[in-house]
Design an enzyme around this catalytic site. Sequence first.
Site, PDB file in Angstrom:
ATOM      1  N   MET A 297      -5.828   0.359   1.595  1.00 40.61           N
ATOM      2  CA  MET A 297      -6.739   0.180   1.684  1.00 40.61           C
ATOM      3  C   MET A 297      -7.592   0.933   2.444  1.00 40.61           C
ATOM      4  O   MET A 297      -8.797   0.887   2.539  1.00 40.61           O
ATOM      5  CB  MET A 297      -6.654  -1.902   1.906  1.00 40.61           C
ATOM      6  CG  MET A 297      -6.530  -2.506   1.123  1.00 40.61           C
ATOM      7  SD  MET A 297      -6.483  -3.879   0.617  1.00 40.61           S
ATOM      8  CE  MET A 297      -6.244  -4.926   2.290  1.00 40.61           C
TER       9      MET A 297
ATOM     10  N   LEU B 183      -7.268   4.562   7.597  1.00 41.30           N
ATOM     11  CA  LEU B 183      -6.203   4.687   8.147  1.00 41.30           C
ATOM     12  C   LEU B 183      -5.666   5.198   9.007  1.00 41.30           C
ATOM     13  O   LEU B 183      -6.897   6.124   9.685  1.00 41.30           O
ATOM     14  CB  LEU B 183      -6.055   6.079   6.721  1.00 41.30           C
ATOM     15  CG  LEU B 183      -6.046   6.531   5.080  1.00 41.30           C
ATOM     16  CD1 LEU B 183      -5.999   7.734   4.923  1.00 41.30           C
ATOM     17  CD2 LEU B 183      -5.470   4.971   4.595  1.00 41.30           C
TER      18      LEU B 183
ATOM     19  N   GLY C  10       0.286   4.355  11.207  1.00 40.42           N
ATOM     20  CA  GLY C  10       0.706   3.233  10.351  1.00 40.42           C
ATOM     21  C   GLY C  10       1.281   4.032   8.653  1.00 40.42           C
ATOM     22  O   GLY C  10       1.694   4.731   8.811  1.00 40.42           O
ATOM     23  N   HIS C  11      -0.486   4.211   8.293  1.00 44.02           N
ATOM     24  CA  HIS C  11      -0.607   4.869   7.055  1.00 44.02           C
ATOM     25  C   HIS C  11       0.239   6.424   7.022  1.00 44.02           C
ATOM     26  O   HIS C  11       0.637   6.970   5.751  1.00 44.02           O
ATOM     27  CB  HIS C  11      -1.977   5.071   6.881  1.00 44.02           C
ATOM     28  CG  HIS C  11      -2.644   3.545   6.269  1.00 44.02           C
ATOM     29  ND1 HIS C  11      -3.617   3.337   7.157  1.00 44.02           N
ATOM     30  CD2 HIS C  11      -2.155   2.642   5.402  1.00 44.02           C
ATOM     31  CE1 HIS C  11      -4.039   1.887   7.563  1.00 44.02           C
ATOM     32  NE2 HIS C  11      -3.570   1.358   5.820  1.00 44.02           N
TER      33      HIS C  11
ATOM     34  N   LYS D  36       5.341  -3.430   8.335  1.00 45.33           N
ATOM     35  CA  LYS D  36       4.068  -4.479   8.979  1.00 45.33           C
ATOM     36  C   LYS D  36       4.203  -5.395   7.829  1.00 45.33           C
ATOM     37  O   LYS D  36       4.506  -6.373   8.761  1.00 45.33           O
ATOM     38  CB  LYS D  36       3.246  -3.074   9.111  1.00 45.33           C
ATOM     39  CG  LYS D  36       2.147  -3.577   9.710  1.00 45.33           C
ATOM     40  CD  LYS D  36       2.171  -4.273  10.159  1.00 45.33           C
ATOM     41  CE  LYS D  36       0.801  -4.780  11.180  1.00 45.33           C
ATOM     42  NZ  LYS D  36      -0.176  -5.176  10.459  1.00 45.33           N
TER      43      LYS D  36
ATOM     44  N   GLN E 254       5.675  -9.014   1.802  1.00 40.77           N
ATOM     45  CA  GLN E 254       5.006  -7.867   0.984  1.00 40.77           C
ATOM     46  C   GLN E 254       6.339  -6.797   0.532  1.00 40.77           C
ATOM     47  O   GLN E 254       5.878  -6.505  -1.445  1.00 40.77           O
ATOM     48  CB  GLN E 254       3.467  -7.468   1.381  1.00 40.77           C
ATOM     49  CG  GLN E 254       3.414  -5.979   0.368  1.00 40.77           C
ATOM     50  CD  GLN E 254       2.265  -5.710   1.078  1.00 40.77           C
ATOM     51  OE1 GLN E 254       0.425  -6.792   0.736  1.00 40.77           O
ATOM     52  NE2 GLN E 254       1.591  -4.014   1.253  1.00 40.77           N
TER      53      GLN E 254
ATOM     54  N   LEU F  59       0.237  -1.129  14.654  1.00 43.50           N
ATOM     55  CA  LEU F  59      -1.166  -0.710  14.207  1.00 43.50           C
ATOM     56  C   LEU F  59      -1.498  -1.225  12.857  1.00 43.50           C
ATOM     57  O   LEU F  59      -0.804  -1.901  12.357  1.00 43.50           O
ATOM     58  CB  LEU F  59      -0.782   1.170  13.786  1.00 43.50           C
ATOM     59  CG  LEU F  59      -0.471   2.204  14.932  1.00 43.50           C
ATOM     60  CD1 LEU F  59      -1.269   3.296  14.789  1.00 43.50           C
ATOM     61  CD2 LEU F  59      -2.291   1.711  16.266  1.00 43.50           C
ATOM     62  N   SER F  60      -2.839  -1.523  13.091  1.00 45.06           N
ATOM     63  CA  SER F  60      -3.578  -2.716  11.999  1.00 45.06           C
ATOM     64  C   SER F  60      -5.291  -2.028  11.550  1.00 45.06           C
ATOM     65  O   SER F  60      -5.185  -1.514  13.064  1.00 45.06           O
ATOM     66  CB  SER F  60      -3.083  -3.253  11.917  1.00 45.06           C
ATOM     67  OG  SER F  60      -3.955  -4.541  11.011  1.00 45.06           O
TER      68      SER F  60
ATOM     69  N   ARG G 103      -7.121  -4.280  10.927  1.00 44.56           N
ATOM     70  CA  ARG G 103      -7.479  -4.978  11.702  1.00 44.56           C
ATOM     71  C   ARG G 103      -7.693  -4.958  13.070  1.00 44.56           C
ATOM     72  O   ARG G 103      -9.013  -5.466  13.775  1.00 44.56           O
ATOM     73  CB  ARG G 103      -7.137  -6.302  10.663  1.00 44.56           C
ATOM     74  CG  ARG G 103      -7.776  -6.625   9.761  1.00 44.56           C
ATOM     75  CD  ARG G 103      -6.945  -7.992   9.328  1.00 44.56           C
ATOM     76  NE  ARG G 103      -7.504  -8.051   7.935  1.00 44.56           N
ATOM     77  CZ  ARG G 103      -6.880  -8.403   6.789  1.00 44.56           C
ATOM     78  NH1 ARG G 103      -5.077  -7.933   7.093  1.00 44.56           N
ATOM     79  NH2 ARG G 103      -7.644  -8.577   5.450  1.00 44.56           N
TER      80      ARG G 103
END
Length: 273
Positions: free
Chosen positions: A27, A30, A33-34, A146, A150, A181-182, A184
């Site tokens: 989403m 980045l 983590g991504h 993470k 999902q 990491l996020s 958010r």
Amino acid sequence: MKILKTTKELIDYRKNLTCNIGLVPTMGALHQGHISLIKESVQKNDNTIVSIFVNPTQFLAGEDFSSYPNRYEADLKICSLAGVDALFMPCTDEMYFENEPTLLAPMKQSYILEGYQRPKHFDGVLRIVLKLLNLSKPTNAYFGKKDTQQLFLIQNMVKTLFIDTTIVPCEIIRDEKGLALSSRNAYLNENEKLQALNISKSLKIASKELMRGELHVNNIKEKMREVLKELDVEYIEITNRKFEKIDIINLKNSIILVATKVGKTRLIDNMWI
Ligand code: AMP
């Protein structure tokens, strides 16, 4: 790197590929983590497609859909530097239609934990992931541990709907202090960042307890609760790999999951045992 903004552009791009393809759905906003998912895909596939789409159907009313961080320029640079071949960035009208069949995630595993707090969230996740898989027909698709619930629901969808893609689980990437990491995390102020460290600290305490030989779920949850007492905990759960609650930890197939609010920001973390 190709920038694809419409589904037609992605379909045409895909038609010309005969090689191994890796897909990394995101989403945006980045972070490392991504990037770890992207690197894994670039390393293992001849072609990597990253998608950036803030998916409206997975947000509940009142959640942060309209304020979700957007870092278009930075994301573009990150993908290009990481060796991504195509970046798919559609608008909502490209992905959703007025009359379309919907997909329901299995009740048993999607209305507990994250799904209990966020009913219908996983219906939206599966809908968009199915669309992305159908459009890009990847050999491999990369998802982070993470978002472990999902990940399991996507693995289950791919298996039960006979989708010809391998789902590759990727490890959780943390900052130097342990915070997972996020995107958010960008909402946190300095004080909240410090408070948020208690989340990974609670998992470390659980790990220490396990190493001491403690296997009783209630005792471990109690220790974790102590560490998290300043935070607004939504759940601390210990389950098996099917997300069924357990009383005694099995050292081969358990997961410890935490969700808390830090200020107004909802954060999740977990540890696979
Ligand atoms: P998102 O953009 O939050 O939807 O995440 C896109 C993908 O990146 C999902 O598969 C996430 O599980 C994964 N991801 C997000 N944060 C992390 C992290 N800290 N470590 C590893 N994977 C992550």
